[in-house]
Design an enzyme around this catalytic site. Structure first.
Site, mmCIF file in Angstrom:
data_model
loop_
_atom_site.group_PDB
_atom_site.id
_atom_site.type_symbol
_atom_site.label_atom_id
_atom_site.label_comp_id
_atom_site.label_asym_id
_atom_site.label_seq_id
_atom_site.Cartn_x
_atom_site.Cartn_y
_atom_site.Cartn_z
ATOM 1 N N ARG A 1 44.309 49.520 47.009
ATOM 2 C CA ARG A 1 43.374 49.348 48.118
ATOM 3 C C ARG A 1 44.152 49.247 49.421
ATOM 4 O O ARG A 1 45.290 48.776 49.453
ATOM 5 C CB ARG A 1 42.553 48.065 47.909
ATOM 6 C CG ARG A 1 41.633 48.149 46.690
ATOM 7 C CD ARG A 1 40.656 47.000 46.668
ATOM 8 N NE ARG A 1 41.323 45.700 46.805
ATOM 9 C CZ ARG A 1 40.793 44.673 47.451
ATOM 10 N NH1 ARG A 1 39.629 44.774 48.023
ATOM 11 N NH2 ARG A 1 41.448 43.528 47.510
ATOM 12 N N LYS B 1 48.702 40.725 36.790
ATOM 13 C CA LYS B 1 47.931 41.959 36.880
ATOM 14 C C LYS B 1 48.390 42.965 35.819
ATOM 15 O O LYS B 1 49.561 43.325 35.740
ATOM 16 C CB LYS B 1 48.057 42.556 38.281
ATOM 17 C CG LYS B 1 46.977 43.585 38.515
ATOM 18 C CD LYS B 1 46.935 44.282 39.857
ATOM 19 C CE LYS B 1 47.119 43.557 41.112
ATOM 20 N NZ LYS B 1 46.631 44.340 42.256
ATOM 21 N N ARG C 1 43.627 34.625 46.216
ATOM 22 C CA ARG C 1 44.781 33.992 45.550
ATOM 23 C C ARG C 1 44.344 32.641 45.001
ATOM 24 O O ARG C 1 43.509 31.978 45.615
ATOM 25 C CB ARG C 1 45.918 33.741 46.557
ATOM 26 C CG ARG C 1 46.496 35.010 47.156
ATOM 27 C CD ARG C 1 47.466 35.674 46.167
ATOM 28 N NE ARG C 1 48.010 36.902 46.714
ATOM 29 C CZ ARG C 1 47.455 38.103 46.633
ATOM 30 N NH1 ARG C 1 46.291 38.239 46.003
ATOM 31 N NH2 ARG C 1 48.021 39.157 47.148
HETATM 32 P P1 ATP Z 1 45.925 41.883 45.640
HETATM 33 O O1 ATP Z 1 46.300 41.949 44.185
HETATM 34 O O2 ATP Z 1 47.059 41.593 46.539
HETATM 35 O O3 ATP Z 1 44.697 41.088 45.901
HETATM 36 P P2 ATP Z 1 44.623 44.319 45.501
HETATM 37 O O4 ATP Z 1 43.816 43.707 44.438
HETATM 38 O O5 ATP Z 1 43.925 44.963 46.614
HETATM 39 O O6 ATP Z 1 45.626 43.289 46.103
HETATM 40 P P3 ATP Z 1 45.451 46.795 44.548
HETATM 41 O O7 ATP Z 1 45.288 47.525 45.800
HETATM 42 O O8 ATP Z 1 44.433 46.956 43.469
HETATM 43 O O9 ATP Z 1 45.660 45.281 44.839
HETATM 44 O O10 ATP Z 1 46.878 47.130 43.909
HETATM 45 C C1 ATP Z 1 48.045 47.197 44.701
HETATM 46 C C2 ATP Z 1 48.905 45.969 44.492
HETATM 47 O O11 ATP Z 1 49.168 45.765 43.104
HETATM 48 C C3 ATP Z 1 50.280 46.145 45.117
HETATM 49 O O12 ATP Z 1 50.284 45.629 46.414
HETATM 50 C C4 ATP Z 1 51.216 45.352 44.181
HETATM 51 O O13 ATP Z 1 51.295 44.005 44.562
HETATM 52 C C5 ATP Z 1 50.513 45.387 42.859
HETATM 53 N N1 ATP Z 1 51.061 46.387 41.920
HETATM 54 C C6 ATP Z 1 51.541 47.628 42.168
HETATM 55 N N2 ATP Z 1 51.872 48.255 41.034
HETATM 56 C C7 ATP Z 1 51.632 47.393 40.017
HETATM 57 C C8 ATP Z 1 51.755 47.455 38.603
HETATM 58 N N3 ATP Z 1 52.205 48.535 37.980
HETATM 59 N N4 ATP Z 1 51.392 46.359 37.907
HETATM 60 C C9 ATP Z 1 50.911 45.250 38.498
HETATM 61 N N5 ATP Z 1 50.754 45.132 39.822
HETATM 62 C C10 ATP Z 1 51.105 46.195 40.584
#
Ligand code: ATP
Length: 254
Positions: free
Chosen positions: A53, A117, A251
């Site tokens: 995102r 995640k 968070r």
């Molecule tokens: P946040 O988790 O910070 O709330 P978000 O939910 O918007 O952000 P996404 O946009 O869905 O997150 O995913 C991008 C984020 O996920 C990156 O900024 C990084 O921190 C994390 N990320 C990137 N690649 C991976 C991966 N392979 N496994 C887990 N986390 C990852």
């Protein structure tokens, strides 16, 4: 991975394509959206510029994850699609659950395992000339998490090495079936069909959380699940607030 095998193993009747390498499967399908006539699943063995995102990156290494996008047409256009990313989270989490992986959801649409995640979801949309909406549902799922990749991500991330031993085509077909079923249900009943299921899978129910907007704390309170359009309910000192998923990050406080 093999497109014909995935199609043969799936019940969804969706066309499947597998490419060795691409920048972003979401970007590829978005570019093709004006010419699409039927749903299509695009799987990349290696994705070099995976998107999250708000311009964030999704990182992966070949052989250690599944990275794919599913293009799906909604005849009614963009109306009512607000909860779709959360419904996709439910579909993914429930499918992984049926495969023996216990996972939870973090608002709006991350899949967590043991608090970290495991999978990311990015839904992008494009309106067609006839008013229908093409939604591109992009998903990255970690199967194995090498230390070097976790270092690049910069925070601890989850994987599911046990499921990684399952045939990739079979795993992909199972995920495709779960997603296609959820998309068809969403088209018929909207997020209403998913709200209770999302709340059952909520990782942080009742826990103290902070909501960040560009690094600044916007709200803090107890996470109380989502409402029937997918907005986050937060019980703050000033009462209950509802949060729309924009570029905000959630968070835990503890
Ligand atoms: P946040 O988790 O910070 O709330 P978000 O939910 O918007 O952000 P996404 O946009 O869905 O997150 O995913 C991008 C984020 O996920 C990156 O900024 C990084 O921190 C994390 N990320 C990137 N690649 C991976 C991966 N392979 N496994 C887990 N986390 C990852």
């Amino acid at each position: 991975m093999n497109a014909d095998r995935i199609m043969a193993l799936s019940r969804a009747g969706v066309a499947v394509e597998v490419v060795e390498e691409t920048g972003s499967t979401n970007a590829d399908l978005l570019a093709r959206a004006p010419r699409l006539t039927a749903p299509v699943l695009l799987v990349a063995e290696h994705q070099t510029a995976g998107r999250g995102r708000a311009g964030r990156s999704w990182l992966s290494e070949p052989g250690h994850s599944l990275t794919f996008s599913l293009a799906w047409r909604f005849a009614g256009g963009l109306r009512g699609l607000a909860g779709l990313p959360l419904a996709i989270g439910v579909a993914l989490a429930e499918t992984l659950g049926r495969l023996g992986q216990s996972v939870q959801l973090k608002w709006p649409n991350d899949v967590l395992k043991d608090g970290d995640k495991l999978a990311g979801i990015l839904v992008e949309t494009q309106v067609a000339a006839d008013g229908a909406a093409w939604t591109i549902v992009g998903i990255g799922v970690n199967l194995v998490m090498p230390d070097a990749l976790e270092d690049r991500i910069g925070r601890s991330a989850a994987a599911m090495p046990w499921l990684a031993r399952m045939g990739r085509d079979e795993l992909m077909a199972t995920l495709l079936d779960g997603l296609a079923e959820a998309l068809a249900l969403f088209a018929r009943d909207g997020f209403a069909a998913f709200v209770a299921r999302w709340n059952t899978l909520h990782a942080w129910q009742g826990r103290p959380v902070v909501l960040l907007d560009r690094g600044e704390v916007q709200h803090e309170g107890l996470a109380a699940g989502v409402d029937d359009t997918g907005r986050l309910l937060l019980d703050t000192a000033a009462g209950r607030v509802t949060i729309v998923a924009g570029d905000v990050s959630l968070r835990t406080k503890d």
